[in-house]
Motif scaffolding. Sequence first.
Motif, PDB file in Angstrom:
ATOM      1  N   ASN A 174       0.761  -1.163  -0.083  1.00 10.55           N
ATOM      2  CA  ASN A 174      -0.152   0.196  -0.119  1.00 10.55           C
ATOM      3  C   ASN A 174       1.001   0.907  -0.252  1.00 10.55           C
ATOM      4  OD1 ASN A 174      -2.436  -1.782   0.586  1.00 10.55           O
ATOM      5  ND2 ASN A 174      -2.100  -1.362   2.684  1.00 10.55           N
ATOM      6  N   VAL A 175       2.285   1.167  -0.070  1.00  8.46           N
ATOM      7  CA  VAL A 175       2.545   1.898  -0.232  1.00  8.46           C
ATOM      8  C   VAL A 175       2.988   2.256  -1.842  1.00  8.46           C
ATOM      9  CG1 VAL A 175       5.107   3.272   0.308  1.00  8.46           C
ATOM     10  CG2 VAL A 175       4.272   2.419   1.522  1.00  8.46           C
ATOM     11  N   SER A 176       3.161   3.705  -2.601  1.00  7.36           N
ATOM     12  CA  SER A 176       2.879   4.331  -4.335  1.00  7.36           C
ATOM     13  C   SER A 176       4.509   4.497  -4.387  1.00  7.36           C
ATOM     14  CB  SER A 176       1.414   4.828  -4.205  1.00  7.36           C
ATOM     15  OG  SER A 176       1.894   4.973  -6.139  1.00  7.36           O
ATOM     16  N   ASN A 177       4.968   3.711  -4.887  1.00  5.88           N
ATOM     17  CA  ASN A 177       6.555   4.374  -5.827  1.00  5.88           C
ATOM     18  C   ASN A 177       5.925   5.486  -6.357  1.00  5.88           C
ATOM     19  OD1 ASN A 177       8.868   4.008  -3.836  1.00  5.88           O
ATOM     20  ND2 ASN A 177       9.054   2.094  -4.429  1.00  5.88           N
ATOM     21  N   THR A 178       4.824   5.049  -7.464  1.00  6.11           N
ATOM     22  CA  THR A 178       4.927   5.110  -8.296  1.00  6.11           C
ATOM     23  C   THR A 178       4.581   6.793  -8.311  1.00  6.11           C
ATOM     24  OG1 THR A 178       3.047   3.212  -9.686  1.00  6.11           O
ATOM     25  CG2 THR A 178       2.791   5.577 -10.278  1.00  6.11           C
ATOM     26  N   ALA A 179       3.680   7.067  -7.670  1.00  5.76           N
ATOM     27  CA  ALA A 179       3.655   8.673  -7.007  1.00  5.76           C
ATOM     28  C   ALA A 179       5.149   9.472  -6.773  1.00  5.76           C
ATOM     29  CB  ALA A 179       3.049   9.030  -5.686  1.00  5.76           C
ATOM     30  N   HIS A 180       5.568   8.453  -5.532  1.00  4.33           N
ATOM     31  CA  HIS A 180       7.173   8.712  -5.757  1.00  4.33           C
ATOM     32  C   HIS A 180       8.305   9.772  -6.741  1.00  4.33           C
ATOM     33  CE1 HIS A 180       6.617   6.352  -1.156  1.00  4.33           C
ATOM     34  NE2 HIS A 180       5.834   7.290  -1.578  1.00  4.33           N
ATOM     35  N   LEU A 181       8.272   8.200  -7.462  1.00  8.17           N
ATOM     36  CA  LEU A 181       8.875   8.519  -9.373  1.00  8.17           C
ATOM     37  C   LEU A 181       8.322   9.762  -9.570  1.00  8.17           C
ATOM     38  CD1 LEU A 181       9.644   5.382  -9.881  1.00  8.17           C
ATOM     39  CD2 LEU A 181      11.538   6.810  -8.807  1.00  8.17           C
ATOM     40  N   GLY A 182       7.274   9.424  -9.865  1.00 11.01           N
ATOM     41  CA  GLY A 182       6.737  10.299 -10.717  1.00 11.01           C
ATOM     42  C   GLY A 182       6.988  12.152  -9.676  1.00 11.01           C
ATOM     43  N   GLY A 183       6.951  12.128  -8.439  1.00 14.66           N
ATOM     44  CA  GLY A 183       7.354  13.101  -7.574  1.00 14.66           C
ATOM     45  C   GLY A 183       8.988  14.353  -7.602  1.00 14.66           C
ATOM     46  N   LEU A 184       9.867  12.651  -7.971  1.00 10.48           N
ATOM     47  CA  LEU A 184      10.847  12.750  -7.819  1.00 10.48           C
ATOM     48  C   LEU A 184      11.501  13.100  -9.275  1.00 10.48           C
ATOM     49  CD1 LEU A 184      13.506  11.937  -6.715  1.00 10.48           C
ATOM     50  CD2 LEU A 184      13.439  10.152  -8.416  1.00 10.48           C
ATOM     51  N   ALA A 185      10.716  12.706 -10.347  1.00 12.53           N
ATOM     52  CA  ALA A 185      10.596  13.367 -11.602  1.00 12.53           C
ATOM     53  C   ALA A 185      10.672  14.709 -12.135  1.00 12.53           C
ATOM     54  CB  ALA A 185      10.905  12.309 -12.775  1.00 12.53           C
ATOM     55  N   GLY A 186       9.045  14.802 -11.618  1.00 13.82           N
ATOM     56  CA  GLY A 186       8.490  16.342 -10.719  1.00 13.82           C
ATOM     57  C   GLY A 186       9.922  17.108 -10.959  1.00 13.82           C
ATOM     58  N   GLY A 187       9.977  17.317 -10.285  1.00 16.49           N
ATOM     59  CA  GLY A 187      11.263  18.332  -8.876  1.00 16.49           C
ATOM     60  C   GLY A 187      12.325  18.047  -9.371  1.00 16.49           C
ATOM     61  N   ALA A 188      12.659  16.609 -10.501  1.00 17.85           N
ATOM     62  CA  ALA A 188      14.582  17.105 -11.164  1.00 17.85           C
ATOM     63  C   ALA A 188      14.249  17.989 -12.175  1.00 17.85           C
ATOM     64  CB  ALA A 188      14.335  15.954 -10.996  1.00 17.85           C
ATOM     65  N   LEU A 189      12.708  17.825 -13.134  1.00 19.47           N
ATOM     66  CA  LEU A 189      12.488  18.626 -14.460  1.00 19.47           C
ATOM     67  C   LEU A 189      12.345  20.751 -13.675  1.00 19.47           C
ATOM     68  CD1 LEU A 189      12.227  19.488 -17.713  1.00 19.47           C
ATOM     69  CD2 LEU A 189       9.592  19.359 -16.605  1.00 19.47           C
ATOM     70  N   PHE A 190      11.640  20.442 -12.852  1.00 24.83           N
ATOM     71  CA  PHE A 190      12.053  22.119 -11.621  1.00 24.83           C
ATOM     72  C   PHE A 190      12.955  22.644 -11.458  1.00 24.83           C
ATOM     73  CE2 PHE A 190      11.347  24.756  -8.742  1.00 24.83           C
ATOM     74  CZ  PHE A 190      10.855  25.697  -9.191  1.00 24.83           C
ATOM     75  N   GLY A 191      14.078  21.799 -10.978  1.00 26.86           N
ATOM     76  CA  GLY A 191      15.167  21.731 -10.632  1.00 26.86           C
ATOM     77  C   GLY A 191      15.885  22.364 -11.625  1.00 26.86           C
ATOM     78  N   LEU A 192      16.480  21.597 -12.775  1.00 23.65           N
ATOM     79  CA  LEU A 192      16.448  21.304 -13.623  1.00 23.65           C
ATOM     80  C   LEU A 192      16.616  22.963 -14.390  1.00 23.65           C
ATOM     81  CD1 LEU A 192      19.097  20.009 -14.905  1.00 23.65           C
ATOM     82  CD2 LEU A 192      16.944  19.530 -16.872  1.00 23.65           C
ATOM     83  N   LEU A 193      15.712  23.400 -14.655  1.00 20.30           N
ATOM     84  CA  LEU A 193      15.430  24.415 -14.777  1.00 20.30           C
ATOM     85  C   LEU A 193      15.255  25.346 -14.202  1.00 20.30           C
ATOM     86  CD1 LEU A 193      11.549  23.719 -16.863  1.00 20.30           C
ATOM     87  CD2 LEU A 193      13.813  23.989 -18.055  1.00 20.30           C
ATOM     88  N   ILE A 194      14.853  25.613 -12.993  1.00 20.28           N
ATOM     89  CA  ILE A 194      15.083  26.923 -12.181  1.00 20.28           C
ATOM     90  C   ILE A 194      17.049  27.526 -12.093  1.00 20.28           C
ATOM     91  CG2 ILE A 194      15.146  25.824  -9.542  1.00 20.28           C
ATOM     92  CD1 ILE A 194      12.884  28.922 -11.422  1.00 20.28           C
ATOM     93  N   ALA A 195      18.183  26.132 -11.973  1.00 17.75           N
ATOM     94  CA  ALA A 195      18.889  26.479 -11.720  1.00 17.75           C
ATOM     95  C   ALA A 195      19.660  27.487 -11.541  1.00 17.75           C
ATOM     96  CB  ALA A 195      19.698  24.983 -11.618  1.00 17.75           C
ATOM     97  N   PRO A 196      19.762  28.431 -12.874  1.00 25.11           N
ATOM     98  CA  PRO A 196      20.072  29.827 -13.171  1.00 25.11           C
ATOM     99  C   PRO A 196      19.452  30.957 -12.080  1.00 25.11           C
ATOM    100  CG  PRO A 196      19.774  28.390 -15.319  1.00 25.11           C
ATOM    101  CD  PRO A 196      18.645  27.255 -14.781  1.00 25.11           C
ATOM    102  N   ALA A 197      18.141  29.750 -12.203  1.00 25.14           N
ATOM    103  CA  ALA A 197      17.954  31.304 -11.579  1.00 25.14           C
ATOM    104  C   ALA A 197      17.909  31.212 -10.305  1.00 25.14           C
ATOM    105  CB  ALA A 197      15.479  31.944 -11.595  1.00 25.14           C
ATOM    106  N   VAL A 198      18.132  30.258  -9.115  1.00 22.32           N
ATOM    107  CA  VAL A 198      18.831  30.111  -8.481  1.00 22.32           C
ATOM    108  C   VAL A 198      20.313  30.746  -8.352  1.00 22.32           C
ATOM    109  CG1 VAL A 198      19.270  28.393  -6.453  1.00 22.32           C
ATOM    110  CG2 VAL A 198      17.408  28.607  -7.985  1.00 22.32           C
ATOM    111  N   SER A 199      20.760  30.154  -8.846  1.00 25.94           N
ATOM    112  CA  SER A 199      22.119  30.581  -8.794  1.00 25.94           C
ATOM    113  C   SER A 199      22.954  32.352  -8.415  1.00 25.94           C
ATOM    114  CB  SER A 199      22.961  29.714  -9.939  1.00 25.94           C
ATOM    115  OG  SER A 199      23.335  28.111  -9.870  1.00 25.94           O
ATOM    116  N   GLN A 200      21.684  32.325  -9.756  1.00 25.47           N
ATOM    117  CA  GLN A 200      22.181  33.718 -10.103  1.00 25.47           C
ATOM    118  C   GLN A 200      21.189  34.944  -8.782  1.00 25.47           C
ATOM    119  OE1 GLN A 200      21.447  34.851 -13.793  1.00 25.47           O
ATOM    120  NE2 GLN A 200      22.785  32.481 -14.756  1.00 25.47           N
ATOM    121  N   SER A 201      20.732  34.268  -7.875  1.00 32.96           N
ATOM    122  CA  SER A 201      20.252  35.072  -6.947  1.00 32.96           C
ATOM    123  C   SER A 201      18.845  35.823  -7.760  1.00 32.96           C
ATOM    124  CB  SER A 201      20.981  35.647  -6.159  1.00 32.96           C
ATOM    125  OG  SER A 201      21.544  35.358  -5.457  1.00 32.96           O
ATOM    126  N   ALA A 202      18.542  35.487  -9.234  1.00 36.70           N
ATOM    127  CA  ALA A 202      17.760  36.293  -9.939  1.00 36.70           C
ATOM    128  C   ALA A 202      16.498  37.014  -9.293  1.00 36.70           C
ATOM    129  CB  ALA A 202      17.498  35.400 -11.541  1.00 36.70           C
TER     130      ALA A 202
END
Length: 232
Positions: A174-202
């Motif tokens: 009854n533990v859904s690794n499907t949702a876990h992996l989905g959240g992981l993938a979504g977070g990774a995409l966001f982190g990849l796209l947002i990195a320049p703004a974070v690093s440059q304190s934009a």
Amino acid sequence: MQTQSLPVTFSLIAACVVVYVGIALSSVPATPLNIGLISQPSGALSAGALVPALVSGGEVWRIASSMFLHSGLVHILMNMVSLFFLGSFVEPLFGRARFLALYLLSGLSGGVAYLYFGGFDTPAVGASGAIFGLLGGIFGYALRERSFSWSNPVIRQLLILLAINLYIGFSIPNVSNTAHLGGLAGGALFGLLIAPAVSQSAKRRKSFVPVAAVLLAEVALIALWLIVFAEA
């Protein structure tokens, strides 16, 4: 640690706890309060749980509401402790607004994954998808900054933590690794796209495009799923 230093993390924890206690209180007297606090009444949970069959009937809001529900005391304790420790690292790094966006978008991403690959009639609840997304956000950020390496002590510890949690997810019913992996993938995409703004304190407006891009991708996937599975 003062709550002022982690306002979003503590607000999210408070929201989950308030919902949890509120469900227990609202179920009295049918379910005694002490029992409801240990294991949430299934009837109350079903009102907001993510059930793909019900989403196909138009109850799309369940993708979001399920993120703030937990099945029992152990469930919410584990998630809130994880949220605190990861939030204490990710929120200062990403900033409050971007951290909140990462959390919510990851939770939605986990829900989208469950729609596609979870049980059609099986309910799912919990903040785990969003919390796994915090890990994903760090991984995506590190990849963009070229610091994703086993020799990086932070990344190494987080990878070990990820492996342990995935193993637990596959080992416990009854533990859904499907949702876990989905959240992981979504977070990774966001982190990849947002990195320049974070690093440059934009400025905040520089973060709009990554947030919008991930949100639009999720909305498109939900719309596609509804086209295929919506009730006639």
